[in-house]
Each structure stands twice: as C-alpha cells, then as structure tokens.
Design a protein around this motif. Structure first.
Motif, short mmCIF file in Angstrom:
data_model
loop_
_atom_site.label_atom_id
_atom_site.label_comp_id
_atom_site.label_asym_id
_atom_site.label_seq_id
_atom_site.Cartn_x
_atom_site.Cartn_y
_atom_site.Cartn_z
N LYS A 146 0.90 -1.17 0.00
CA LYS A 146 0.04 0.12 -0.02
C LYS A 146 0.92 1.28 -0.02
CE LYS A 146 -1.91 1.19 3.74
NZ LYS A 146 -2.95 1.30 5.04
N ASP A 175 -12.85 -6.35 3.44
CA ASP A 175 -12.35 -5.84 1.94
C ASP A 175 -12.50 -7.19 1.05
OD1 ASP A 175 -11.87 -3.31 2.72
OD2 ASP A 175 -9.64 -3.84 3.50
N HIS A 177 -13.09 -6.18 -2.79
CA HIS A 177 -12.60 -5.86 -4.14
C HIS A 177 -11.28 -5.33 -3.98
CE1 HIS A 177 -12.98 -4.20 -8.17
NE2 HIS A 177 -12.41 -3.37 -7.63
N ASP A 179 -8.05 -3.29 -5.95
CA ASP A 179 -7.57 -2.74 -7.25
C ASP A 179 -6.10 -2.81 -7.20
OD1 ASP A 179 -7.14 -0.84 -9.28
OD2 ASP A 179 -7.84 1.04 -8.15
N VAL A 200 -5.27 -1.23 -3.77
CA VAL A 200 -6.11 -0.54 -3.12
C VAL A 200 -7.15 -1.17 -2.49
CG1 VAL A 200 -7.48 1.63 -2.81
CG2 VAL A 200 -5.26 1.69 -3.84
N HIS A 202 -11.27 -2.48 -1.07
CA HIS A 202 -12.31 -1.71 -1.07
C HIS A 202 -13.59 -2.93 -0.25
CE1 HIS A 202 -11.21 1.60 -3.39
NE2 HIS A 202 -10.67 0.71 -4.44
N SER A 203 -14.23 -2.40 0.33
CA SER A 203 -15.37 -3.19 1.06
C SER A 203 -16.37 -2.81 0.26
CB SER A 203 -15.44 -2.81 2.48
OG SER A 203 -16.41 -3.86 2.98
N TRP A 204 -17.01 -3.60 -0.63
CA TRP A 204 -18.37 -3.16 -1.48
C TRP A 204 -19.35 -4.41 -1.29
CZ3 TRP A 204 -15.51 -1.49 -6.44
CH2 TRP A 204 -14.85 -0.29 -6.27
N CYS A 211 -18.89 -2.82 -10.93
CA CYS A 211 -18.12 -1.62 -10.23
C CYS A 211 -18.19 -0.40 -10.75
CB CYS A 211 -16.53 -2.18 -10.25
SG CYS A 211 -16.04 -3.94 -9.84
N SER A 215 -20.52 4.60 -5.23
CA SER A 215 -20.07 4.20 -3.89
C SER A 215 -21.07 2.82 -3.56
CB SER A 215 -20.39 5.13 -2.65
OG SER A 215 -21.84 5.65 -2.88
N PRO A 218 -20.61 -0.87 2.77
CA PRO A 218 -19.50 -1.86 3.05
C PRO A 218 -20.07 -3.14 3.14
CG PRO A 218 -19.96 -0.34 4.73
CD PRO A 218 -20.75 0.24 3.57
#
Length: 621
Positions: A146, A175, A177, A179, A200, A202-204, A211, A215, A218
């Motif tokens: 990161k 998390d 997803h 990137d 990077v 993400h929590s989606w 995608c 937004s 989460p």
C-alpha cells in the motif's frame, strides 16, 4: 614492489567488474513478454501489533491464507510453493491463487468467487479485522503493498501488505474488492520486468460483479446469520522508469532516521568518554599499583601486599560449576561470531530481502558452522582452569544451549499449533533442524574440542594457593545484582533504538534492512560490555573478591534484563488472550536469554584477558 602493486590493483579492478554482473542466488531478474501470465502468490495473513484504535491485542501470530474460517477464493488446484528453512521458521506459507495477471492486459471488476461466511466464522474474521490483520501477496518476488507517506521525512514509500478490512463506528468491514496496480519497466523490444505492485482494497456489498457505482455499502459479516460475500478485482498495468535493480528502494523505508543518527552519535560519544575515563582510571591506578608492588618486592626488609595483588594466589582458582561456565562462554562466542558475520553479510548486501528467509537461513547455518569456534573456546577455558572431564565438555558444548533453545521453541510452537497458526513449525521441519544440527554442528564442534585438548594450555602468570583465601564482606554497591543493573544500562543504551526496529520487524511484519545502523550498534554494544565488565572486575579485585568468573558473566549479561523489560514496555501491557501473552513473553524471554549468553561471554573473555595482563606485569614471590 611497484609492479606487484599494479598487478594486484589490476586484479582487483577485474574482480569488481565481474562482481557487477553477478546476481545472488534466488534474486536473478525474470523478463516477461506481452501476454505472459504472471502468477500472484498469497502468503499468510499477519497482525499489525499495537496499532492505534485497538484497546487490547488478541493476536501476535499469523494464520494461513487458506484457513478454513477465512473462506478466501481458492484456485482449482492448490499448490504450496517451495520455501527455505528460514522462511518456514518465520511462518511464511506461500500458495498459488486464482488471480489472473496477464502482462499489459488490464482487467475491470473481474470476479474471483462468491463465499458464504457462517455465523461463527464471521465472528472470527471480525476479530481479525479489529486486530488489524493484513493480506500478504507476492508478485515476481515483490510484496503487494500500500502507498504510504511519512510526514516526518516527507517521503512516499511502499508498506508491505494491506488491510484485511477496516473498522468504522466499532463495526468491522471486510475488504472484498482489490484494485491491483502493477508497475513494469520496459527493457527492450517485447521485454518487460515487474518493478512494483500496489493494492487499494475496498469493501463493497454487491450481488453481481459490477463496479460501476460511485459508492457501495460496506460488507458487514453478521454474527447472527450467514453472509454472502462476492470477491472481485481490477488490474492496471503502469509503465515505470524504475529499474529492476532498484525496485526494492520503494519498500525499504527508514523509519525515524533522525532518531537513529542521534542515537548513534549520542552513544558513540558516550563510548569515547567511557573509554577515556576508564583508560585514565585504570592505567593510572594500575601503573601506580604495579610500580608500588614491584618496588615492595625489591625490598627484602618490608613486604606487604594489598589491593588486587593480595588475591594473586586465588584469582585463577577453579570456579564452581566450571563445566557449565565453559559451555556457556563457548556458546556465547558461537552466538557472537554468528551475529557478527550475519550482520556483516547483510551490510555488504549479500542477503537480499527478495530472497525470502535468506537471513534466518544463513543465521542457522553460520551458527552450526561456528560450533567449532565455540567448542574450541569452551575446551580451552575448561582446560585452563583445570577441568578434567574433557569428554563431557566435548559432548555438552554443542548440545546444552541448543537443546535449551529448542525446548523453549518447541514449547512455544505447541501453542501455535493449538491456535492453528501458520507460524507453527511443522514436525518434519523440526526433525530436519535436529538432523542438520547433528550432521553439521556436532562434528565440527567435536573437532574444535579436540583441537583445544591438543593445544598447549595457556600459562598462568601466578600460582594458585592450596587453601582458598577468605573474602571480606563486600560493600553493598559491589553486590553482583546491583553492579549488573548499573553496568547493563550502557550496553543496552547502545542497542536500544535498534531493538525497537528489530521488534517492529518481528511483530509488525516490516522489512528490516538498516544493517549499517545495526552493525555499528552491535560493535558499540560489544565494546561497551567489555569496558564496563573490566572496570567492575578491577573494583572487585581491589575489594579482595577473587571470584570474578561467574560475576563477570552476570555483570556483562545485565543488559539482557533491560532488553526483556524493554520488550514488555513495547507491548504497552495491552496483550489479551492467554496464547498471545505466552507467545510474546516467551519469545521475548528467549531473545533476552540469548543476549545474556552472548554478552556474558564477551564480559568473561575480556576480564580473563585483563586479569592475565595485570598479573603478568607484577613480580610475585
């Protein structure tokens, strides 16, 4: 003579030219072509210990990436990657993954799998997220990282690993997803090399692999019901000017460089001042003592002995538990040689961080090989003080300390096995370690003991009396414990800052590479230990206490007390869970014990050389 010098200089230039084209084993570059598949490997997930926002740490140990309670996406055929001995000992468990990275082919919202988290497993994963666990991936030997910014140095760098999830309003979110950005360097026509990888997370929360929204809510793993989680990822390829040879520079970040420089300069000045003061005190005092003693001996009508000369008939008396003492000193010398050589190799760049586990593997091999040196020292000391059972010394020297280390290590390993941690060393690896030890270390140790036995015994400058002299009551400030606590401050001070970074590397999963600082601090520690032990030994002899052998070991090993206390203070007393407390305290105790043996051997040998020197300078009737 000048011609010979020119030839040597020419050979040196040729050797340097050849070395510049040499790659260390396991770190040679790999070139790829457009469309080549580049594997992404997954390693264990590790905790970030003592991170902000967590009141009490429940874990100081890692878990396999494919732990059955994590429910991460697996490839069709799971394959474990080969690892070095040191990598296994330090908990690396590397496997292939279902991620597909194709050179120069970008991916958008590619689906990995959909996993269902049962109630009990959701609670487990939420605990890991709250404890700051990190994903650890590898691409072409580089850790997925990161991007971070150090405000103290105003510099950007890559931190190994990235978060398993995050906590918001005391609610953990997983998390799911990723990137992924892969940096490559173009060397020639259709020839590319990987020079960096960042992720990077993400929590989606989604039901399909989309995608497109700005937004998403989460992902929250429910402790009361099953939770369905969809894992996806993006891949972006970015050209970079970074050459392959310098790709690790972004990962090797110096934390608090001003503190380290301040520490080095500060304790270097302390060492210089301590050396000057000791030289002034000892040289003047010894010169005066030696002159006075020798003048007295020349006068037949007046004969008086006082101070350290008074115990000349007992100073080389056989100490109690000589066998144990000689074995500990030999083992300490073995540890010192191993540490000095390993840090030296790392300082010269011979132990690359890209070759995972190379540092610990080299440490183990060197420790086994230096068994010959340790046994030689142990046998020589045992013989010097009149030890008779040399066969027992030969057997115990390569076995006593290693068996103690292995026993503690195995006991702690049982807790890791019970916790199902990836840091648990497999039984087969433990057997391999024992076999390697008996195949390599025991024979070379036996050779060292035999050489010590056949070598002529070092002479004693004075004879030992048959009846031991009574030791007068010692002042309280010369008690062994008080002197050890006072003397231990100086050696610990010289390595205290580096101990912080070493513990950060062990427990925080950071890459440690500041071996220049470490080497200098290690040398300072050795010099300081030697100086303060000699000074305290001199004062003890002046107080007519001739039992300096064990005393010098305890005085020099006093720094280990501060090392252990320092490690406990680093935890901020925020450890939670019986297993976590046992592991942290156990490994800290093991490190402190090894420091005691190493420093104790430095103090004993320094005192022995000092005592033989001063008693050789006086005339004894």
């Amino acid at each position: 003579m000048l011609g010979s010098f020119n030839i040597l200089f020419l050979l040196l230039v040729i050797s340097i030219t050849r070395v510049s084209a040499f790659y260390l084993p396991g770190v040679a570059p790999t070139s790829y072509k457009e469309g080549d598949s580049i594997p992404l490997y997954v390693n264990h997930i590790t905790p970030t210990v003592f991170h902000e926002g967590q009141k009490q740490e429940e874990f100081v140990y890692s878990f396999d990436y494919y732990h059955d309670k994590l429910h991460f996406c697996q490839p069709q055929k799971l394959e474990k990657q080969p690892e070095s001995l040191g990598s296994i000992i330090f908990g690396d468990r590397i496997y292939n993954s279902p991620f597909e990275l194709t050179l120069l082919k970008d991916e958008k919202c590619k689906q990995l799998c959909s996993s269902i988290y049962p109630q009990g497993d959701s609670i487990f994963v939420n605990r890991l997220i709250k404890n700051g666990f990190f994903y650890n991936w590898l691409v072409d030997g580089l850790p997925a990282a990161k991007r971070l910014h150090d405000q103290r140095t105003n510099s950007d760098f890559y931190g190994s690993g990235f978060e398993l999830g995050y906590v918001e309003n005391d609610v953990p979110h997983l998390d799911n997803h990723f990137d992924i950005q892969v940096e490559y360097h173009k060397r020639g026509e259709n020839e590319y090399r990987v020079v960096g990888i960042t992720v990077v997370p993400h929590s989606w929360e989604r039901s399909t692999a989309e995608c497109s929204a700005n937004s998403y809510s989460p992902v929250t793993l429910s402790p009361n019901s099953d939770t369905d989680v969809l894992f996806t990822y993006d891949v972006t390829w970015v050209e970079s000017e970074t050459a392959w040879a310098t790709r690790w520079d972004k990962y090797l970040h110096v934390y608090d460089p001003k503190i380290q420089w301040f520490s080095l300069i500060n304790f270097s000045l302390i060492i210089v001042c301590l050396t000057i003061v000791m030289s002034h005190i000892l040289l003047r005092a010894l010169q005066s003592d030696i002159t006075r003693y020798n003048e007295v001996n020349l006068d037949d009508e007046y004969h008086d002995e006082s101070g350290w000369k008074l115990v000349h008939g007992d100073v080389f008396r056989k100490p109690r538990y000589l066998l144990i003492l000689s074995v500990l000193v030999g083992s300490g010398v073995q540890l010192f040689c191993m540490a000095f050589t390993t840090i030296g190799f790392a300082l010269l760049g011979l132990l690359s961080p890209s070759n995972r586990g190379s540092l610990s593997t080299v440490m183990f091999i060197l420790y086994a090989l230096f068994g010959s040196v340790g046994s030689f020292i142990s046998g020589s000391i045992y013989k010097f003080f009149g030890g008779e059972d040399w066969k027992l010394n030969l057997i115990l020297t390569p076995l006593l300390v290693p068996i103690g280390i292995l026993s503690i290590f195995t006991g702690l390993n049982m807790f890791l096995i019970a916790a199902k941690s990836s840091g648990a060393v497999p039984f087969g690896t433990l057997v391999a370690i024992v076999l390697i030890w008996f195949i390599i270390s025991v024979p070379v140790s036996a050779l060292g003991s035999i050489l010590a036995l056949k070598r002529e015994t070092a002479s004693k400058p004075v004879k030992t009396n048959q009846i031991p002299r009574q030791i007068p009551t010692q002042p309280f400030y010369l008690k062994t414990l008080i002197v050890a606590l006072a003397a231990g401050i100086f050696p610990f001070g010289s390595i205290s800052v580096e101990m912080y970074f070493i513990y950060s590397s062990l427990w925080f999963n950071r890459v440690f590479y500041m071996f220049g600082f470490l080497f200098f601090c290690f040398v300072l520690m050795a010099i300081t230990t030697s100086l303060v032990t000699i000074l305290m030994t001199y004062y003890s002899l002046c107080a007519e206490n001739y039992k300096w052998q064990w005393r010098s070991i305890f005085i020099a090993g006093g720094c280990s007390i501060y090392i252990f206390v320092h490690s406990i203070i680093l935890s901020k007393f925020e450890l939670g869970g019986f297993t976590t407390i046992v592991l942290y305290v156990g490994y800290s105790f093991l490190i402190s014990l090894l420091a005691f043996i190493l420093a104790g051997s430095i103090g004993f040998i320094s005192s022995l050389i000092f005592i033989r020197t001063i008693y050789s300078a006086v005339k004894i009737d």
